[in-house]
Every structure is written in C-alpha cells, then in structure tokens.
Scaffold this motif. Structure first.
Motif, mmCIF file in Angstrom:
data_model
loop_
_atom_site.group_PDB
_atom_site.id
_atom_site.type_symbol
_atom_site.label_atom_id
_atom_site.label_comp_id
_atom_site.label_asym_id
_atom_site.label_seq_id
_atom_site.Cartn_x
_atom_site.Cartn_y
_atom_site.Cartn_z
ATOM 1 N N TYR A 32 -40.527 27.263 -7.905
ATOM 2 C CA TYR A 32 -39.177 27.617 -7.469
ATOM 3 C C TYR A 32 -38.494 28.545 -8.458
ATOM 4 C CZ TYR A 32 -39.433 23.646 -4.226
ATOM 5 O OH TYR A 32 -39.781 22.768 -3.227
ATOM 6 N N SER A 33 -37.657 29.425 -7.921
ATOM 7 C CA SER A 33 -36.696 30.126 -8.754
ATOM 8 C C SER A 33 -35.557 29.163 -9.073
ATOM 9 C CB SER A 33 -36.146 31.356 -8.037
ATOM 10 O OG SER A 33 -37.169 32.285 -7.760
ATOM 11 N N VAL A 34 -34.889 29.355 -10.205
ATOM 12 C CA VAL A 34 -33.810 28.470 -10.619
ATOM 13 C C VAL A 34 -32.522 29.265 -10.780
ATOM 14 C CG1 VAL A 34 -34.373 28.699 -13.074
ATOM 15 C CG2 VAL A 34 -33.112 26.687 -12.263
ATOM 16 N N GLY A 35 -31.424 28.654 -10.395
ATOM 17 C CA GLY A 35 -30.133 29.316 -10.514
ATOM 18 C C GLY A 35 -29.091 28.401 -11.136
ATOM 19 N N TRP A 36 -28.076 29.016 -11.709
ATOM 20 C CA TRP A 36 -26.909 28.303 -12.221
ATOM 21 C C TRP A 36 -25.670 28.785 -11.465
ATOM 22 C CZ3 TRP A 36 -26.800 24.261 -15.579
ATOM 23 C CH2 TRP A 36 -27.939 24.036 -16.355
ATOM 24 N N THR A 98 -32.401 25.043 -7.210
ATOM 25 C CA THR A 98 -33.665 25.750 -7.008
ATOM 26 C C THR A 98 -33.739 26.356 -5.621
ATOM 27 O OG1 THR A 98 -34.796 23.713 -6.327
ATOM 28 C CG2 THR A 98 -34.925 24.324 -8.655
ATOM 29 N N THR A 99 -34.465 27.467 -5.520
ATOM 30 C CA THR A 99 -34.657 28.167 -4.264
ATOM 31 C C THR A 99 -36.079 28.685 -4.182
ATOM 32 O OG1 THR A 99 -33.931 30.051 -2.904
ATOM 33 C CG2 THR A 99 -33.796 30.315 -5.289
ATOM 34 N N THR A 100 -36.582 28.851 -2.963
ATOM 35 C CA THR A 100 -37.904 29.417 -2.767
ATOM 36 C C THR A 100 -37.886 30.943 -2.810
ATOM 37 O OG1 THR A 100 -37.637 29.339 -0.354
ATOM 38 C CG2 THR A 100 -38.705 27.456 -1.403
ATOM 39 N N ARG A 101 -36.718 31.547 -2.796
ATOM 40 C CA ARG A 101 -36.627 33.001 -2.867
ATOM 41 C C ARG A 101 -37.040 33.496 -4.245
ATOM 42 N NH1 ARG A 101 -34.237 35.336 1.466
ATOM 43 N NH2 ARG A 101 -34.166 37.297 0.285
ATOM 44 N N THR A 102 -37.699 34.646 -4.263
ATOM 45 C CA THR A 102 -38.104 35.246 -5.522
ATOM 46 C C THR A 102 -37.276 36.477 -5.868
ATOM 47 O OG1 THR A 102 -39.835 36.524 -4.398
ATOM 48 C CG2 THR A 102 -40.454 34.381 -5.320
ATOM 49 N N ALA A 109 -26.276 29.282 -0.403
ATOM 50 C CA ALA A 109 -26.879 28.739 0.800
ATOM 51 C C ALA A 109 -28.399 28.773 0.756
ATOM 52 C CB ALA A 109 -26.375 29.488 2.031
ATOM 53 N N ASP A 110 -28.982 29.581 -0.111
ATOM 54 C CA ASP A 110 -30.430 29.689 -0.220
ATOM 55 C C ASP A 110 -31.040 28.596 -1.094
ATOM 56 O OD1 ASP A 110 -30.634 31.994 1.386
ATOM 57 O OD2 ASP A 110 -30.168 33.287 -0.324
ATOM 58 N N TYR A 111 -30.204 27.802 -1.744
ATOM 59 C CA TYR A 111 -30.690 26.778 -2.669
ATOM 60 C C TYR A 111 -30.729 25.406 -1.996
ATOM 61 C CZ TYR A 111 -30.373 30.164 -6.427
ATOM 62 O OH TYR A 111 -30.554 31.270 -7.231
ATOM 63 N N ALA A 112 -31.900 24.776 -2.009
ATOM 64 C CA ALA A 112 -32.097 23.508 -1.317
ATOM 65 C C ALA A 112 -31.825 22.290 -2.195
ATOM 66 C CB ALA A 112 -33.513 23.428 -0.762
ATOM 67 N N TYR A 113 -32.083 22.397 -3.494
ATOM 68 C CA TYR A 113 -31.943 21.266 -4.399
ATOM 69 C C TYR A 113 -30.919 21.564 -5.480
ATOM 70 C CZ TYR A 113 -36.245 19.812 -2.137
ATOM 71 O OH TYR A 113 -37.188 19.464 -1.197
ATOM 72 N N TRP A 114 -30.039 20.579 -5.730
ATOM 73 C CA TRP A 114 -28.936 20.732 -6.675
ATOM 74 C C TRP A 114 -28.857 19.551 -7.622
ATOM 75 C CZ3 TRP A 114 -25.479 24.932 -6.635
ATOM 76 C CH2 TRP A 114 -25.633 25.810 -5.554
ATOM 77 N N GLY A 115 -28.432 19.813 -8.853
ATOM 78 C CA GLY A 115 -28.129 18.757 -9.790
ATOM 79 C C GLY A 115 -26.725 18.234 -9.561
ATOM 80 N N GLN A 116 -26.315 17.253 -10.366
ATOM 81 C CA GLN A 116 -25.008 16.617 -10.200
ATOM 82 C C GLN A 116 -23.880 17.386 -10.872
ATOM 83 O OE1 GLN A 116 -27.136 15.780 -12.552
ATOM 84 N NE2 GLN A 116 -25.805 15.814 -14.362
ATOM 85 N N GLY A 117 -24.215 18.321 -11.739
ATOM 86 C CA GLY A 117 -23.225 19.126 -12.427
ATOM 87 C C GLY A 117 -22.861 18.582 -13.793
ATOM 88 N N THR A 118 -22.439 19.477 -14.687
ATOM 89 C CA THR A 118 -21.958 19.093 -16.009
ATOM 90 C C THR A 118 -20.700 19.895 -16.320
ATOM 91 O OG1 THR A 118 -22.578 18.819 -18.350
ATOM 92 C CG2 THR A 118 -23.424 20.776 -17.223
#
Length: 124
Positions: A32-36, A98-102, A109-118
């Motif tokens: 997966y690609s990762v985003g913030w 995380t997203t499957t896009r490269t 909207a492209d991100y399927a999985y998210w953390g809880q935030g800090t």
C-alpha cells in the motif's frame, strides 16, 4: 486487512520538531501507499503528505512542503512524518491511512484504512 496506530503527537511551541509514527499490522503494509492527513477544529480533513509503496513517489501539500518529510520502513511496518519548524496553523489531529493507488493519492476518499489519529498542538 491493515490496522494502523499513530503516535508521537503532543503540545509544543512554534519552531519545535516532532516525528509522528504509524505502526501497521496485517502483513500487507508494503503493498500500500501511505498518506498523512490532518483535521483542525471546525475544518475539513485535509491532505498533508503521501508516499508510494516503493518509497519512490512522494506528494506534499503546499503548506508543509520544505518543512515536513514522509518516510516508511517496510521491514518495520512503520511510516513516519517528520515535522520541522512547526507553526500554530499546524495544530490538528493527524491521521495516517493507506491506499492501493500508486499515484494521484491526495484524495481521502481513496484511502480504505485509517488510524485513530494523534493530536498535535503548536502554541505561539
């Protein structure tokens, strides 16, 4: 399936640096690609930075370019956001996802999985 947990936030003064971490589980992190992203009170969640699965493609919001650096260590299943020269306007809850896009991965909207935030709070 990927589970994400952010850490490293806190209350700091302007000009200080912080490094956020995003620990992943699920044995699929490297695919997966990762985003913030970040969300300030009363505002929409906005894109901050993203990094492809190979670590070769990055994207930054104009507001953080030159100050923030995104990185990842696939062997440790961990992504990072190094934040330097913090400003009060950086105050927000920061999320990794995380997203499957490269490529073209600035849209939440492209991100399927998210953390809880800090929470990151920067005082002047």
């Amino acid at each position: 399936q990927v589970q994400l947990v952010e850490s490293g936030g806190g209350l700091v003064q302007a000009g200080v640096s912080l490094r956020l971490s995003c620990a992943a589980t699920g044995r699929t992190f490297s695919t997966y690609s990762v985003g913030w992203f970040r969300q300030a009170p009363g505002k929409e969640r906005e894109f901050v930075a993203a990094l492809s699965w190979s670590g070769g493609i990055t994207s930054y919001a104009d507001s953080v370019k030159g100050r923030f650096t995104i990185s990842r260590d696939n062997a440790k299943n961990t992504a990072y956001l190094q934040m330097n020269s913090l400003k009060p306007e950086d105050t927000a809850v920061y999320y990794c996802a995380t997203t499957t896009r490269t490529w073209d991965f600035r849209n939440r909207a492209d991100y399927a999985y998210w953390g809880q935030g800090t929470q990151v709070t920067v005082s002047s």
